[in-house]
Design an enzyme around this catalytic site. Sequence first.
Site, PDB file in Angstrom:
ATOM      1  N   ASP A  71      46.126  51.210  51.494  1.00  0.00           N
ATOM      2  CA  ASP A  71      44.834  50.599  51.842  1.00  0.00           C
ATOM      3  C   ASP A  71      44.151  51.303  53.018  1.00  0.00           C
ATOM      4  O   ASP A  71      42.970  51.070  53.275  1.00  0.00           O
ATOM      5  CB  ASP A  71      45.022  49.114  52.159  1.00  0.00           C
ATOM      6  N   SER A 122      48.496  40.074  52.263  1.00  0.00           N
ATOM      7  CA  SER A 122      49.540  40.165  51.224  1.00  0.00           C
ATOM      8  C   SER A 122      50.570  39.056  51.393  1.00  0.00           C
ATOM      9  O   SER A 122      51.015  38.444  50.419  1.00  0.00           O
ATOM     10  CB  SER A 122      50.263  41.506  51.318  1.00  0.00           C
ATOM     11  N   ARG A 162      51.650  35.618  48.983  1.00  0.00           N
ATOM     12  CA  ARG A 162      53.041  35.451  48.548  1.00  0.00           C
ATOM     13  C   ARG A 162      53.646  34.132  49.020  1.00  0.00           C
ATOM     14  O   ARG A 162      54.355  33.471  48.266  1.00  0.00           O
ATOM     15  CB  ARG A 162      53.886  36.634  49.032  1.00  0.00           C
ATOM     16  N   ARG A 172      36.873  47.100  52.518  1.00  0.00           N
ATOM     17  CA  ARG A 172      37.448  48.147  53.381  1.00  0.00           C
ATOM     18  C   ARG A 172      36.449  49.287  53.620  1.00  0.00           C
ATOM     19  O   ARG A 172      36.502  49.957  54.641  1.00  0.00           O
ATOM     20  CB  ARG A 172      38.757  48.665  52.802  1.00  0.00           C
TER      21      ARG A 172
END
Length: 418
Positions: free
Chosen positions: A305, A20, A24, A378
């Site tokens: 998640d 993440s 960014r 995942r």
Amino acid sequence: MKIMPVKRIRAKLIMPPDKSITHRVLILSSMAKDKSILYNLLNADDTKRTYNILKSLGIKFKGDFNKLEVYPKTIKEIEKPLYCGNSGTTARLISGYLSSKNGLFVLYGDKSLSKRPMERIITPLEMMGAKIDSRKGYLPLIIKGNKLKGIDYTLPIPSAQLKSSIILAALNSEEKTIIKGDKNSRDHTERLIKQMNGKIDVKNDVIYVEKSVLEPLKYSIPGDFSSAAFFITLAILHPNAKIIIDNINLNPTRIGFLKILEKMNANISYEIFESNPEPIGRIIAESSNLKGIKIPEKLIPNAIDELPLIALVGLKSEGRTILKNASELRVKESDRIKSVVSNLKNLGIEIEELKDGFVIDGKQDIVGGKIKTYNDHRIAMMFSIAGLISKEGIEIDNVKSVNISFPTFFKYIEHLSF
Ligand code: S3P
């Protein structure tokens, strides 16, 4: 690939960099007023999508993902459509970023991403003044950037991708934007913008953002807690295990899973060593005697998640574990409620599917069998961990998807004893 059980686990691990945060820092440093220097970026399929899109839009990069210099440039329209692959974060954050740019941009994705809802970002970005066409609320998106105005918006879903998409647009809008209803979803965007001296304020769960000139970043990305979660799960479920994880991001909006495991009686400790702008520290996880719980609703956005792993923890715990209010899991890289429930049932585990979660009773053993990953990274990693604690091993249909977030996952699995 077949993952066989292991007898003893002792490991000291450093996780790959946070996914993440990598997305960014790439986007935000492209918006800065001068050159940024980024260290230790996650080199995986999802983050490469964001990098490649920025590059094709004209941002100049020098170096590699260990050390990358970013030279911001004014974005210009390009003819080529922009490919987001499997990455929801790329699609949603880049949409916010492009909404204020001068030009027409086309975003598309792979089969899975093309089934994930985009209406959630289209609505607020259009309220701000962007023009966005879509295939009935799904990719491809055609974004016509515009001069944007600020909005006062209440988030209908506790999604960091949605929040960040609006924030990125608001950084280049004429008036202040006010975002309400954030249920404490991951706050990396807000922290980084503060670090870059951008005009962002968070007061009583309301976010205020204004047009900003961003200072360049010099930043090294810490390990990804979501990757660590697989090894934490392994350590607490295995009867003879101890795993230490260093240089790991312990941002409170990311560690809902640790808080849940503490409530389930897990043998876990963690310490924060530094905090700039993200808290970084060490986690120690060991074999545990676990108990089932009802997962507290307020921890769900902070564990989004990691929630599939709760099913594995639940089946080894004493008593019943109940997950509800997690229907967002149905619109991830796969329908993760279905992926978890159908695979566990195929392994002979008793689990009840709910529309927004599952119920699982404890003290069940995983003997072995075959599972399908639905091309979801995942799910592939979760069932690899299940293989390591099974009696006879688990055969996984396709493990390529680990390249999305953790390309070296199976190398880690090979080195779990010292
Ligand atoms: C992410 C936010 C989460 C998470 C995803 C990454 C991000 O999605 O599931 O893997 O980087 O902002 P939502 O914010 O849509 O829940």
